[in-house]
Design an enzyme around this catalytic site. Structure first.
Site, short mmCIF file in Angstrom:
data_model
loop_
_atom_site.label_atom_id
_atom_site.label_comp_id
_atom_site.label_asym_id
_atom_site.label_seq_id
_atom_site.Cartn_x
_atom_site.Cartn_y
_atom_site.Cartn_z
N SER A 6 6.13 4.64 -1.15
CA SER A 6 4.87 5.03 -0.52
C SER A 6 4.79 4.41 0.87
O SER A 6 4.80 3.18 1.03
CB SER A 6 3.69 4.54 -1.35
OG SER A 6 2.50 4.64 -0.57
N HIS A 29 6.79 9.23 -0.31
CA HIS A 29 5.44 9.45 -0.86
C HIS A 29 4.41 9.21 0.24
O HIS A 29 4.34 8.12 0.82
CB HIS A 29 5.22 8.49 -2.02
CG HIS A 29 3.94 8.65 -2.76
ND1 HIS A 29 3.78 9.56 -3.79
CD2 HIS A 29 2.75 8.01 -2.64
CE1 HIS A 29 2.55 9.47 -4.27
NE2 HIS A 29 1.89 8.53 -3.60
N ASP A 31 0.45 9.24 1.17
CA ASP A 31 -0.89 9.17 0.59
C ASP A 31 -1.92 9.67 1.59
O ASP A 31 -2.19 9.01 2.60
CB ASP A 31 -1.22 7.73 0.19
CG ASP A 31 -0.40 7.28 -1.01
OD1 ASP A 31 -0.51 7.93 -2.07
OD2 ASP A 31 0.35 6.29 -0.87
N MET A 33 -5.72 10.33 2.24
CA MET A 33 -7.04 9.90 1.74
C MET A 33 -8.11 10.31 2.74
O MET A 33 -7.91 10.18 3.95
CB MET A 33 -7.08 8.38 1.55
CG MET A 33 -5.98 7.83 0.67
SD MET A 33 -6.24 6.07 0.38
CE MET A 33 -4.66 5.63 -0.38
N HIS A 62 0.60 13.07 -1.80
CA HIS A 62 -0.39 12.73 -2.82
C HIS A 62 -1.77 12.84 -2.16
O HIS A 62 -2.15 11.99 -1.37
CB HIS A 62 -0.12 11.31 -3.33
CG HIS A 62 -1.11 10.81 -4.31
ND1 HIS A 62 -1.19 9.47 -4.65
CD2 HIS A 62 -2.07 11.43 -5.06
CE1 HIS A 62 -2.15 9.30 -5.55
NE2 HIS A 62 -2.71 10.47 -5.80
N MET A 64 -5.46 12.53 -2.08
CA MET A 64 -6.67 11.92 -2.67
C MET A 64 -7.85 12.36 -1.83
O MET A 64 -8.41 11.60 -1.04
CB MET A 64 -6.50 10.39 -2.68
CG MET A 64 -5.49 9.92 -3.73
SD MET A 64 -4.86 8.27 -3.40
CE MET A 64 -3.53 8.69 -2.29
N MET A 133 -1.89 7.90 -12.67
CA MET A 133 -2.19 6.75 -11.80
C MET A 133 -2.22 5.47 -12.62
O MET A 133 -2.85 5.41 -13.68
CB MET A 133 -3.54 6.93 -11.11
CG MET A 133 -3.60 8.03 -10.05
SD MET A 133 -2.45 7.81 -8.67
CE MET A 133 -2.94 6.21 -8.01
N ASP A 171 2.19 5.80 -10.29
CA ASP A 171 1.86 5.37 -8.93
C ASP A 171 0.82 4.27 -9.00
O ASP A 171 -0.27 4.48 -9.52
CB ASP A 171 1.33 6.58 -8.15
CG ASP A 171 0.96 6.26 -6.72
OD1 ASP A 171 1.25 5.15 -6.24
OD2 ASP A 171 0.35 7.14 -6.07
C1 DX5 Z 1 -2.80 4.21 -4.13
C2 DX5 Z 1 -1.68 5.07 -3.64
C3 DX5 Z 1 -0.34 4.50 -3.90
C4 DX5 Z 1 -0.08 3.18 -3.21
C5 DX5 Z 1 0.84 2.41 -4.09
O1 DX5 Z 1 -3.97 4.93 -4.13
O2 DX5 Z 1 -1.73 6.34 -4.28
O3 DX5 Z 1 0.68 5.44 -3.60
O4 DX5 Z 1 0.51 3.30 -1.96
O5 DX5 Z 1 1.02 1.14 -3.55
P1 DX5 Z 1 1.60 -0.06 -4.45
O6 DX5 Z 1 2.94 0.36 -4.91
O7 DX5 Z 1 1.60 -1.19 -3.50
O8 DX5 Z 1 0.64 -0.25 -5.59
ZN ZN Z 2 0.02 7.65 -4.03
#
Ligand code: DX5
Ligand code: ZN
Length: 218
Positions: A6, A29, A31, A33, A62, A64, A133, A171
């Protein structure tokens, strides 16, 4: 057994370099948001389009975000090879998954920790991956929720019953200390942010995680 670092834990001022650093991984990956679905804001389609131009490996988005029905197909259209939407936010998940696949991407549905899988089992006919998750979405570096492992196994059993090729991704808090139990429970795609980008050698961390997962495949 696939590793998807990520970039949330990467250096945002040097993302091309950070992608090159994990070119031995299976996916990057990303993210997305929106500060509404989760209490954090990261990046959107213009940055993903820029990453797609330079990434040496396929991009695993991903999302969110609220209203994925409106926004998610655009990420597939841009060239992301996998697009994950949250089932809690989707209005018409069948139509949405078909739209993502129609753009040539793998479609995936994500479940927050408090979201049960059973009501969505029928959707296995429409998706290529289920993301379970293992933290509340929103931030990197949180503690792994081992109590999600029964949900991973539940999804795995449903996938096996249907005889499909659907991947199960975990994740959140995935590290050398926690990846084995994820693999044993049935996961086959592992997202890791801080465990990869927090390591001295990101590529070596990817190899270590893959080896640990492979040794404990169920
Ligand atoms: C959290 C994200 C993850 C995050 C994971 O909402 O979806 O992808 O980056 O980070 P680590 O591996 O540090 O928990
Ligand atoms: Zn993620």
């Amino acid at each position: 057994m696939q590793i998807s670092p990520s970039i949330l834990s990467a250096d945002f001022a040097n993302l091309q370099h950070e992608l090159e650093a994990v070119r031995n991984a299976d996916w990057a990956h990303v993210d997305v948001m929106d500060a509404h679905f989760v209490p954090n804001l990261t990046l959107g389609l213009p940055v993903v389009e820029a990453l797609l131009k330079v990434s040496p490996i396929p991009v695993d988005c991903h999302l969110m975000i609220e209203d994925p029905d409106r926004w998610a197909p655009g990420y597939a259209e841009a060239g992301a090879q996998s697009v994950t939407f949250h089932i809690e936010a989707a209005r018409d998940p069948v139509r949405l998954a078909r739209a993502i696949r129609g753009e040539g991407a793998r479609a995936s549905m994500a479940l927050k920790p408090k979201t049960p899988f059973a009501p969505y089992e029928e959707l296995l006919d429409e998706v290529d991956m289920v993301l379970v998750m293992t933290v509340e979405p929103g931030f990197g570096g949180q503690s792994f929720m081992a109590d999600m492992m029964p949900k991973v196994t539940q999804v795995k059993e449903a996938v096996r019953r249907r005889g499909g090729q659907i991947w199960i991704q975990v994740d959140g808090g995935v590290s050398a200390d926690t990846i084995e139990q994820c693999a044993q429970a049935g996961a086959d795609v592992f997202v890791a942010g801080s465990a990869v980008y927090g390591a001295d050698d990101a590529a070596a961390a990817v190899e270590e995680l893959r080896a640990l997962a492979s040794a404990h495949a169920c």
